[in-house]
Design a protein around this motif. Sequence first.
Motif, PDB file in Angstrom:
ATOM      1  N   PRO A   1       0.822  -1.215   0.000  1.00 60.83           N
ATOM      2  CA  PRO A   1       0.000   0.000   0.000  1.00 60.83           C
ATOM      3  C   PRO A   1       0.854   1.262   0.000  1.00 60.83           C
ATOM      4  N   ALA A   2       0.308   2.334  -0.538  1.00 54.70           N
ATOM      5  CA  ALA A   2       0.961   3.640  -0.457  1.00 54.70           C
ATOM      6  C   ALA A   2       0.518   4.378   0.803  1.00 54.70           C
ATOM      7  N   LEU A   3      -0.686   4.032   1.275  1.00 55.55           N
ATOM      8  CA  LEU A   3      -1.252   4.740   2.419  1.00 55.55           C
ATOM      9  C   LEU A   3      -2.006   3.753   3.301  1.00 55.55           C
ATOM     10  N   VAL A   4      -1.777   3.862   4.622  1.00 51.37           N
ATOM     11  CA  VAL A   4      -2.514   3.068   5.608  1.00 51.37           C
ATOM     12  C   VAL A   4      -3.211   4.046   6.544  1.00 51.37           C
ATOM     13  N   VAL A   5      -4.545   3.929   6.662  1.00 54.12           N
ATOM     14  CA  VAL A   5      -5.337   4.861   7.468  1.00 54.12           C
ATOM     15  C   VAL A   5      -5.878   4.141   8.708  1.00 54.12           C
ATOM     16  N   PHE A   6      -5.707   4.755   9.870  1.00 56.78           N
ATOM     17  CA  PHE A   6      -6.333   4.283  11.110  1.00 56.78           C
ATOM     18  C   PHE A   6      -7.451   5.265  11.468  1.00 56.78           C
ATOM     19  N   ASP A   7      -8.679   4.794  11.439  1.00 56.31           N
ATOM     20  CA  ASP A   7      -9.837   5.653  11.718  1.00 56.31           C
ATOM     21  C   ASP A   7     -10.691   4.975  12.800  1.00 56.31           C
ATOM     22  N   THR A   8     -10.526   5.384  14.052  1.00 54.74           N
ATOM     23  CA  THR A   8      -9.754   6.504  14.578  1.00 54.74           C
ATOM     24  C   THR A   8      -8.575   5.997  15.410  1.00 54.74           C
ATOM     25  N   LEU A   9      -7.679   6.947  15.738  1.00 49.01           N
ATOM     26  CA  LEU A   9      -6.528   6.608  16.569  1.00 49.01           C
ATOM     27  C   LEU A   9      -6.968   6.121  17.939  1.00 49.01           C
ATOM     28  N   ALA A  10      -7.943   6.804  18.541  1.00 49.02           N
ATOM     29  CA  ALA A  10      -8.377   6.452  19.901  1.00 49.02           C
ATOM     30  C   ALA A  10      -8.823   5.003  19.982  1.00 49.02           C
ATOM     31  N   GLN A  11      -9.558   4.530  18.952  1.00 52.17           N
ATOM     32  CA  GLN A  11     -10.036   3.152  18.956  1.00 52.17           C
ATOM     33  C   GLN A  11      -8.937   2.162  18.578  1.00 52.17           C
ATOM     34  N   SER A  12      -7.807   2.668  18.109  1.00 50.42           N
ATOM     35  CA  SER A  12      -6.705   1.802  17.679  1.00 50.42           C
ATOM     36  C   SER A  12      -5.607   1.693  18.725  1.00 50.42           C
ATOM     37  N   MET A  13      -5.842   2.212  19.915  1.00 51.01           N
ATOM     38  CA  MET A  13      -4.861   2.082  20.999  1.00 51.01           C
ATOM     39  C   MET A  13      -5.621   1.911  22.318  1.00 51.01           C
ATOM     40  N   ALA A  14      -6.363   0.815  22.380  1.00 53.70           N
ATOM     41  CA  ALA A  14      -7.210   0.536  23.538  1.00 53.70           C
ATOM     42  C   ALA A  14      -6.381   0.495  24.814  1.00 53.70           C
ATOM     43  N   GLY A  15      -6.907   1.155  25.851  1.00 55.39           N
ATOM     44  CA  GLY A  15      -6.245   1.151  27.151  1.00 55.39           C
ATOM     45  C   GLY A  15      -5.177   2.203  27.315  1.00 55.39           C
ATOM     46  N   ALA A  16      -4.967   3.052  26.316  1.00 53.92           N
ATOM     47  CA  ALA A  16      -3.882   4.038  26.378  1.00 53.92           C
ATOM     48  C   ALA A  16      -4.335   5.327  27.046  1.00 53.92           C
ATOM     49  N   ASN A  17      -3.379   6.012  27.620  1.00 54.37           N
ATOM     50  CA  ASN A  17      -3.586   7.382  28.099  1.00 54.37           C
ATOM     51  C   ASN A  17      -3.081   8.307  27.002  1.00 54.37           C
ATOM     52  N   GLU A  18      -3.986   8.991  26.320  1.00 50.63           N
ATOM     53  CA  GLU A  18      -3.608   9.821  25.175  1.00 50.63           C
ATOM     54  C   GLU A  18      -2.709  10.988  25.568  1.00 50.63           C
ATOM     55  N   ASN A  19      -2.681  11.328  26.859  1.00 49.69           N
ATOM     56  CA  ASN A  19      -1.858  12.443  27.306  1.00 49.69           C
ATOM     57  C   ASN A  19      -0.468  12.004  27.757  1.00 49.69           C
ATOM     58  N   ALA A  20      -0.248  10.710  27.850  1.00 54.41           N
ATOM     59  CA  ALA A  20       1.022  10.200  28.369  1.00 54.41           C
ATOM     60  C   ALA A  20       2.015  10.003  27.227  1.00 54.41           C
ATOM     61  N   SER A  21       3.190  10.573  27.378  1.00 53.57           N
ATOM     62  CA  SER A  21       4.216  10.438  26.338  1.00 53.57           C
ATOM     63  C   SER A  21       4.615   8.981  26.143  1.00 53.57           C
ATOM     64  N   GLU A  22       4.565   8.183  27.230  1.00 55.41           N
ATOM     65  CA  GLU A  22       4.971   6.781  27.122  1.00 55.41           C
ATOM     66  C   GLU A  22       4.025   6.004  26.210  1.00 55.41           C
ATOM     67  N   ASP A  23       2.700   6.147  26.433  1.00 53.86           N
ATOM     68  CA  ASP A  23       1.731   5.425  25.609  1.00 53.86           C
ATOM     69  C   ASP A  23       1.716   5.940  24.175  1.00 53.86           C
ATOM     70  N   MET A  24       1.664   7.268  24.028  1.00 57.19           N
ATOM     71  CA  MET A  24       1.603   7.828  22.686  1.00 57.19           C
ATOM     72  C   MET A  24       2.910   7.581  21.936  1.00 57.19           C
ATOM     73  N   GLY A  25       4.018   7.672  22.649  1.00 53.42           N
ATOM     74  CA  GLY A  25       5.311   7.405  22.016  1.00 53.42           C
ATOM     75  C   GLY A  25       5.391   5.986  21.484  1.00 53.42           C
ATOM     76  N   LYS A  26       4.855   5.052  22.250  1.00 54.87           N
ATOM     77  CA  LYS A  26       4.864   3.650  21.827  1.00 54.87           C
ATOM     78  C   LYS A  26       3.990   3.460  20.582  1.00 54.87           C
ATOM     79  N   ALA A  27       2.810   4.054  20.584  1.00 53.44           N
ATOM     80  CA  ALA A  27       1.909   3.930  19.432  1.00 53.44           C
ATOM     81  C   ALA A  27       2.531   4.539  18.175  1.00 53.44           C
TER      82      ALA A  27
END
Length: 670
Positions: free
Chosen positions: A459-485
Amino acid sequence: MNTVTKITPRLNNIKAPAFLADLPIWLMWKLEPGRTTADKPRKVPYYSNGARRSGVQGRLEDRQQLVTFEAARAAAAKRGMSGIGHACMDSDFTVIDFDRCVTDGQLNPVVEALTMGTYAEYSPSGTGIHLYVKGDLRGTNEKSPATADQFGIELFSTKGYVTYTGNATELTDMLGNTDTIGDASTELQQLITKRFGSASDIVIAAQEPKGVSRELILEMLSVLDPDMGHADWLKIGMAIHHETRGEGFNLWDQWSRGGSKYPGDLSGRWETFGRNSGPAITINSLVQMAKANGASINLNAVSMEGFADLDAIQEASASITSESKDIAVKELRFKFEHVSQFAVKTSHTYMIKGVLPRATLGVLFGESGSGKSFITLDMCIAIALGHPWRGKRTKQGRVAYIVAEGAAGFRNRLLAYGIYHGLDLRTIPLDILDATPNLLLKEDALDLSKSLLASGEPPALVVFDTLAQSMAGANENASEDMGKALAHCKGIHKATDAMVLLVHHSGKDSSKGARGWSGMRAAADVELEVTRSAFGRALRTTKQKDGADFEAWGFDLNVVNIGEDADGDQVSSCVVVEASVPVQGSTRKLGKNEQVILNVMSEIGMAQTAGIERSAVVDLVMLSFPEITESGQIKAKRDRIRRSLKKFYEGDDAIYALETNDTLTILDSE
């Protein structure tokens, strides 16, 4: 046993331990009546700006309003608050709240023994103790209430807030632990286990520097934006201070000077890092941030060992034949090529020229209902077919779309697109995944990459719609979780050479950008925002790494009937159609009433642009304030809303016109 008395120290005289004072976690609290006459008074938290703390704790909006100890103390004294306290999040310490452990002025001897070796203070009531220890104990907040024969215990490590008095226990003063945070003793861990069941070990950050060179620190800093959030900026300073044993001030200072928020002389702040006897912020924090922004860091490979003598290399190079040299070059990891060959190479640098680059990572965000998924699909089909998008050239390529939420609605959008444009969906190289890989899990990212490569043309493009549903259990404000994703997104790009586009939500305050960790914007090659107002919808470029920012494209959503359901009812969906870019209206900051009015008017404006009844607007706005129930309050609130509504149709920046029949009309946006 010590005799204690209940005291409430004056706010201006309260002092905080060094390991707490400079952390941006502080707020105020006010004693307010309980919800019923039978309830005891509540300690209600407020931010230093006077706003009541509400909403999801740990979100960007929450963190941005937390301040240092001195700022919170000054604000609380000025505003006449009952006291100060601090939030519990990402600070590598746990507060154990011992409730009802002081009886008739006597501190329970079991609790008193547990306070040795660390900071402990009396609670505001004087009947409890707050004990601070290193690490995140159990990784959650738990409570064991007091009973008739034993004191209560509550753990604070990941959420909530703790009141702070500065009234250290006598033993803390006597042992000189007013600036000390210690490890959880064996006795404390045994007590916690007894009360709460089996517990995981306390996580303590490594305290010894790892010997990272100044050059590697500079390399990590080079990929980070010095205008990042205040908390992360402080964390970087602490990490450098710890790693360099206080000798790396110039590294932090020079990097900070590159940002627009540089506050001036940082030496005073730097010295406070050195006095922190609490859990250290180590170089690992800087490594995680740098990796999240694309740096390839290996702390175990920083020496010069293994480099051969240059003379020996030259001698060996001169002795080999042309044939053997060609073979050797094939084995090299880094292969140079002549300028004449490099200069004539061509590459696809974009998917939609000037809009979506052929890069590593992109973010497209917008509020719920803004149309972000519709406009994303519109661009994806243009790329898949190689058709121009808004007059912009596209480079054709296969698209893989991960529908992480609303699969049924997405099917309808595809059917509507095919009907509206007269397209056979079988001719579009667009593949859909109706499942949700978790971007926090490396195995999911690897399995997804394998599937992308196994299904034909990469593929040329891979879309995740939405990010929130694609990282279950994550803290969106935490650099550790977001950095890992984000690191796993970059891994998917590395494996497939596809750009990863994350469809994401706006924060509560849409003017502050995408929801969650501020470092996500720095990691993205392109950031696109979808907005919706009374005047229409638009896609805007808010960051373009190698192009122009702030370009905009207007669009509307047309309803398309796609058939009937099993009950014979009409089923419809929408498609994107081109429209002029809507005006953005006044840029002044809106009050609470004004913001609600604008939201209501925007909703109405999607269905009608004229004949909007003022009374109906006021009625709809009132529904947003269900807490107002008394007749006098209702009338006063309606009057305030009417006054606020005037600001939208009076003055030079009016966006509505008041007609003679007491209705509103949206001013021409052309």
